[in-house]
Design an enzyme around this catalytic site. Structure first.
Site, PDB file in Angstrom:
ATOM      1  N   ASP A  18       0.793  -1.305   0.016  1.00 59.33           N
ATOM      2  CA  ASP A  18       0.105  -0.063   0.056  1.00 59.33           C
ATOM      3  C   ASP A  18       0.959   1.424  -0.099  1.00 59.33           C
ATOM      4  OD1 ASP A  18      -2.265   1.630   0.004  1.00 59.33           O
ATOM      5  OD2 ASP A  18      -2.710   1.265   2.072  1.00 59.33           O
ATOM      6  N   GLY A  21       0.286   5.413  -4.424  1.00 59.50           N
ATOM      7  CA  GLY A  21      -0.513   6.559  -4.879  1.00 59.50           C
ATOM      8  C   GLY A  21      -0.035   7.798  -4.310  1.00 59.50           C
ATOM      9  N   ARG A  31      -0.018   8.847 -10.060  1.00 60.52           N
ATOM     10  CA  ARG A  31      -0.014   7.750  -9.598  1.00 60.52           C
ATOM     11  C   ARG A  31       0.696   6.556  -9.815  1.00 60.52           C
ATOM     12  NH1 ARG A  31      -3.852   7.262  -5.526  1.00 60.52           N
ATOM     13  NH2 ARG A  31      -3.887   5.062  -6.069  1.00 60.52           N
ATOM     14  N   GLU A  65     -11.661  -5.055  -5.676  1.00 53.46           N
ATOM     15  CA  GLU A  65     -12.309  -3.551  -5.631  1.00 53.46           C
ATOM     16  C   GLU A  65     -11.567  -2.670  -6.392  1.00 53.46           C
ATOM     17  OE1 GLU A  65     -11.631  -5.715  -2.746  1.00 53.46           O
ATOM     18  OE2 GLU A  65     -13.795  -6.058  -2.636  1.00 53.46           O
ATOM     19  N   ASN A  66     -10.273  -3.072  -6.775  1.00 52.02           N
ATOM     20  CA  ASN A  66      -9.468  -2.168  -7.608  1.00 52.02           C
ATOM     21  C   ASN A  66     -10.144  -1.985  -9.055  1.00 52.02           C
ATOM     22  OD1 ASN A  66      -6.320  -3.160  -6.299  1.00 52.02           O
ATOM     23  ND2 ASN A  66      -7.689  -1.430  -5.656  1.00 52.02           N
ATOM     24  N   TRP A  67     -10.923  -2.830  -9.538  1.00 48.59           N
ATOM     25  CA  TRP A  67     -11.615  -2.745 -10.877  1.00 48.59           C
ATOM     26  C   TRP A  67     -12.368  -1.280 -10.961  1.00 48.59           C
ATOM     27  CZ3 TRP A  67      -9.869  -5.468 -14.393  1.00 48.59           C
ATOM     28  CH2 TRP A  67      -9.439  -6.877 -14.367  1.00 48.59           C
ATOM     29  N   ARG A  69     -11.471   1.629  -9.888  1.00 48.76           N
ATOM     30  CA  ARG A  69     -10.406   2.774 -10.115  1.00 48.76           C
ATOM     31  C   ARG A  69     -10.383   3.180 -11.521  1.00 48.76           C
ATOM     32  NH1 ARG A  69      -4.975   2.462  -6.486  1.00 48.76           N
ATOM     33  NH2 ARG A  69      -5.850   1.540  -4.413  1.00 48.76           N
ATOM     34  N   LEU A 193      -6.929  -5.189   6.941  1.00 45.79           N
ATOM     35  CA  LEU A 193      -6.586  -6.491   6.159  1.00 45.79           C
ATOM     36  C   LEU A 193      -7.353  -6.251   4.865  1.00 45.79           C
ATOM     37  CD1 LEU A 193      -6.658  -9.443   8.452  1.00 45.79           C
ATOM     38  CD2 LEU A 193      -4.995  -8.398   7.188  1.00 45.79           C
TER      39      LEU A 193
HETATM   40  C1  FPP Z   1      -2.077   0.147  -3.544  1.00 46.62           C
HETATM   41  O1  FPP Z   1      -1.640   1.443  -3.606  1.00 46.62           O
HETATM   42  C2  FPP Z   1      -1.393  -0.737  -4.530  1.00 46.62           C
HETATM   43  C3  FPP Z   1      -2.061  -1.286  -5.534  1.00 46.62           C
HETATM   44  C4  FPP Z   1      -3.578  -1.147  -5.599  1.00 46.62           C
HETATM   45  C5  FPP Z   1      -1.324  -1.863  -6.627  1.00 46.62           C
HETATM   46  C6  FPP Z   1       0.147  -2.667  -6.447  1.00 46.62           C
HETATM   47  C7  FPP Z   1       0.564  -2.949  -7.645  1.00 46.62           C
HETATM   48  C8  FPP Z   1       1.943  -2.578  -7.777  1.00 46.62           C
HETATM   49  C9  FPP Z   1       2.977  -2.754  -6.586  1.00 46.62           C
HETATM   50  C10 FPP Z   1       2.636  -2.684  -9.016  1.00 46.62           C
HETATM   51  C11 FPP Z   1       3.189  -3.785  -9.644  1.00 46.62           C
HETATM   52  C12 FPP Z   1       3.057  -5.189  -9.160  1.00 46.62           C
HETATM   53  C13 FPP Z   1       3.380  -6.199  -9.582  1.00 46.62           C
HETATM   54  C14 FPP Z   1       3.294  -7.699  -9.101  1.00 46.62           C
HETATM   55  C15 FPP Z   1       4.361  -6.029 -10.858  1.00 46.62           C
HETATM   56  P1  FPP Z   1      -2.408   2.289  -3.630  1.00 46.62           P
HETATM   57  O2  FPP Z   1      -2.434   2.877  -4.873  1.00 46.62           O
HETATM   58  O3  FPP Z   1      -3.712   2.103  -3.262  1.00 46.62           O
HETATM   59  O4  FPP Z   1      -1.827   3.610  -2.829  1.00 46.62           O
HETATM   60  P2  FPP Z   1      -2.685   5.024  -2.057  1.00 46.62           P
HETATM   61  O5  FPP Z   1      -3.477   4.125  -0.670  1.00 46.62           O
HETATM   62  O6  FPP Z   1      -1.428   5.568  -1.565  1.00 46.62           O
HETATM   63  O7  FPP Z   1      -3.326   5.543  -2.974  1.00 46.62           O
END
Ligand code: FPP
Length: 250
Positions: A18, A21, A31, A65-67, A69, A193
């Site tokens: 995490d 972004g 981001r 849930e990331n879909w 975004r 989690l």
């Molecule tokens: C959460 O950070 C991270 C993700 C949703 C994606 C994780 C992906 C990677 C680390 C990229 C590459 C992965 C591989 C396996 C090549 P966030 O964007 O939610 O951060 P924020 O809470 O600060 O916005």
């Protein structure tokens, strides 16, 4: 997993990566630049796991849930995944790392799905270490799919409802071939989690690091490992019972 095993043996680390972004925003960057740097961290952490003798690493790379975004962020994450798989597969094979995926990864865009299938096939013979990517993954969705598969097995006469135990049910989870995580790490100061390995993590130690994922390095993983080694994992026993058991095992 039972208390008879050395409780402080660290075989499986699972990480909620995490803070990409926020890391980027704090630097006036888009981001996706945070995700790109996060991809570099994946390589660093894989090497550190090798060094620390951690055989299983599971990464929460894309949640169910990331879909939701913005489409361009989802597209960029998929491109990063393809690039990572294309560049890293031969290094994984050299290091004896088998790649696995959990979640609804078959729903990924065709290019990402194909790259993943290719990388899993190329590493299928490796068995020294295991890297699992949770992609389009959510624990509740996984539990619902497993319940459905179990019910279908009951209808086929392969399972009996009265024999349903955790041991039998867990064979229907995506993680059936993996041990439970010993340690779950979340970076960037959040203490949740977020639907990640909720069942498998029932007895996992939790470690929350303030460091954002793009800056998480070998020394931060080492800090988490050392913290884990100081914990007492009791699995519902008293401290005294645990020490008696440890004396018998050793
Ligand atoms: C959460 O950070 C991270 C993700 C949703 C994606 C994780 C992906 C990677 C680390 C990229 C590459 C992965 C591989 C396996 C090549 P966030 O964007 O939610 O951060 P924020 O809470 O600060 O916005």
């Amino acid at each position: 997993m039972t208390a008879a095993r050395n409780e402080n043996q660290l075989d499986h680390v699972a990480i909620i990566m995490d803070g990409n972004g926020r890391w980027a925003k704090a630097r006036g960057l888009p981001r996706i630049e945070g995700h790109r740097r996060g991809g570099d961290t994946v390589r660093t952490v894989l090497d550190a796991c090798n060094e620390f003798g951690i055989r299983y690493l599971t990464l929460f790379a894309f949640s169910s849930e990331n879909w939701k975004r913005p489409a361009d962020e989802v597209g960029s994450l998929m491109n990063l995944l393809v690039r990572f798989l294309t560049r890293e597969t031969s290094a994984l094979v050299r290091r004896g790392v088998r790649l696995h995926a959990i979640g609804q990864w078959r729903d990924l865009p065709p290019k990402a799905r194909a790259a993943l299938e290719r990388a899993m096939a190329h590493t299928a013979h490796c068995d020294e270490r295991h890297l699992t990517l949770a992609l389009s993954y959510g624990s509740r969705q996984e539990a619902a799919s497993a319940a459905r598969a179990y019910a279908e097995a009951v209808l086929r006469g392969e399972e009996k409802p009265e024999e349903c135990s955790w041991e039998r049910f867990s064979r229907y989870l995506d993680t059936r071939d993996l041990p439970d995580p010993d340690l779950i790490i979340r970076t960037s100061g959040e203490s949740r989690l977020s639907n990640f390995l909720m069942l498998q993590g029932a007895y996992s130690e939790l470690y929350f690091s303030p460091v954002p994922w793009p800056e998480f390095g070998r020394e931060h993983l080492l800090e988490a490992v050392n913290c884990f080694k100081r914990r007492e994992r009791r699995y519902g026993l008293t401290g005294e019972q645990l020490h008696e058991k440890a004396a018998v095992v050793s």
